[in-house]
Enzyme design. Sequence first.
Site: not given
Lengths: 279, 421
Positions: B122, B51-52, B191, B116
């Site tokens: 990922q 997402c980043n 979701g 994080e």
Amino acid sequence: MVSSVQILLLVLSILAYLAGGLSAMAALVGKKIPVISRPVTLCVGLVMSLTLLLLHCASTGLWQPLQNNFSAMVTMAVLLAAFVAYIQFRRPVPSLEWLAMPVVVLLLLMAGHFGTAKPEQYLPNAYSVVHRVTSYLGALSFLISGVTGILYLISAQNLRGRKKGGHAPPRPGVFGSLERLEHLTYSSVTFGFALFTLGLITGFVWIHHEGAGRMGASWYLSAKVILALAAWAIFAVVLHTPIAPRLRGRKNAILSIVGLVLTLATMVAVLLMPAGGAS
Amino acid sequence: MQRLVMIGMNHSTAPLAVREKIAFSNTQRELALGQFREKFPEAEAVLVSTCNRVELYAARPVHGRPRIDDLVAFVAAFHDLPESEVKAHIYERSNRAVAEHLFTVASSLDSLVVGETQILGQIRDAYEVSKKLGMVGNLLNPLFQRAIAAARDVMAATRLTEGRRSIASIAVEYARQIFENFRDKTVLSIGAGKMSSLVLQHFSELQVKRLVVCNRDQTRAQALASRFGGVAARMDDLMQHLAEADIVISSTASPAPIITPTMFEQVMKQRRWRPSFLVDIALPRDIDEAVGDLENVYLYNIDDLQEVAAATDSNRREAVQSARELVLKQVDEFVTWHTAREVGPLIEQLFSRSHNMARDEVQRTLKKLPDLSAEQRQHVEELARRIVNKLLNDPVQAIRESGTEASPFVRALAKMFRLRS
């Protein structure tokens, strides 16, 4: 009428409340003033202003808090500060003092100015007493709702501003939750509206009973009456939020702020009225 | 010899609105890698999409393709976007800088929320996908393996992961600024993925009145709802659940917004304009940005929450500094190892060829000096060997130290000394 000791106590109360307000403002912008503890300044201010009120009652020999314009303003200030103390000791809204203390200081300044420059003894008859008690307590509630309305507006703006990237992240607990601020606003408006309505009715009955001589034939066109009715009308709209939900939130907060300004203006108009017309 | 190249865009170079256009879903990633192989059969590739960030790593032969421009054109063509739109938001790296960037990213030092740990998973996923498709080889294989190992070392050796605030906890902090009491509130999760689960965990701790999980796959919705004592709901009933929910967490894989302003205005009317707190942690976003302009709606997306989380980074400057030093050390080690592996056979050839030449010349000279004793002959041979070593020492050392920039030197050396590169 107001002795030098009372003036000294008034100044000390103002300084204590001012220090509390400044400390709250410093905390709001992320700075801490370790010397000034807000609970201490609030307590000191309350003790000072309460002592001042008692001393004033003792000096006049009348143990009524709303006997003249000086004691009326001091009583309002004491009650507003007591409300802030109650909220802060129960479930604090840290930024409340930042907005409430200037109003308290303003009321004390009005007491100091009008109580010494234009002292006015209020009439002690039954209508007058009921009118004064209900009107002043109603006005006090409106002031509280205006202050919480301002806090709501700032907090909501901060929360919404996040996505525009224009504001720093809000710190939890600084303003209190929107839900609580809305509840405080609505509760104080409900309480204030009932009292203020009673104050207006007793005021009209009183004028009818006594004749329009004290306020003149066109008393209904006086600034005091027009401003009081305008404030009452604004808060009547706020009170009807449950049946007009689109007014919820920021619109309601804005109306409360307008009501706050009108209430303060009404109070100034009352204090500026020719002798005999204020009570 | 191979070259490393990469292009990418992240939270600091591209806004969410651009990133959501360039992002690759898992299916799209496999499809893209397949197309990449068809277009550049000699190259290796790993595609990271979170997402980043979206980053495309490639290794190619020195004179081969893809080059940076090819990578930009490939990404733009895949998403049917003009190249200029992609180019305006990308950063590019080559050779050593690629390794340094990947090691930094894997260690979360390039993340908005430093410390994080999600990014490491990922990166590993992206590498595994390319490995499964046979898209990693001599260069990207060791590079990603080393980067993953280095990130683990960095996180273990520093206090990088301590004291950070999660996105979920920040969402709860915002909710606390809107609502006072949660016992009469309903939380709706649209979701049922990993992110929804993380956020729901935090909200369930507030002891809300009702928790609803709305998902296309009812089995997953049921599984997630039962974990937190909630109920599963069908997507067909979304409008009704939106009207009942005070807090909405949306994290679906939908390519277009599922909540529009017109739709949510109807919801707010049904709610009688009671405040609504919306958390959109999906990419592409599930909730149209304009929904946040509605009165009494408080909408937060992934960037809003991450920016707040990033604010805690300033408290960990020391840990970040030591982490950066460790990363650089690990990059140096990788580059040295890689260069040695690449130039090792060439250097061996160079020494062997030079020593053979020296030995031949020594033999020729010794034939002309028959009176020399065995000890003297040995001295001459030793002299020649030392001269060769000394002459080659500096250039060889320079090549070894040139890291990923060794290619031009190696090519020149091979050409000048007629070596097989």
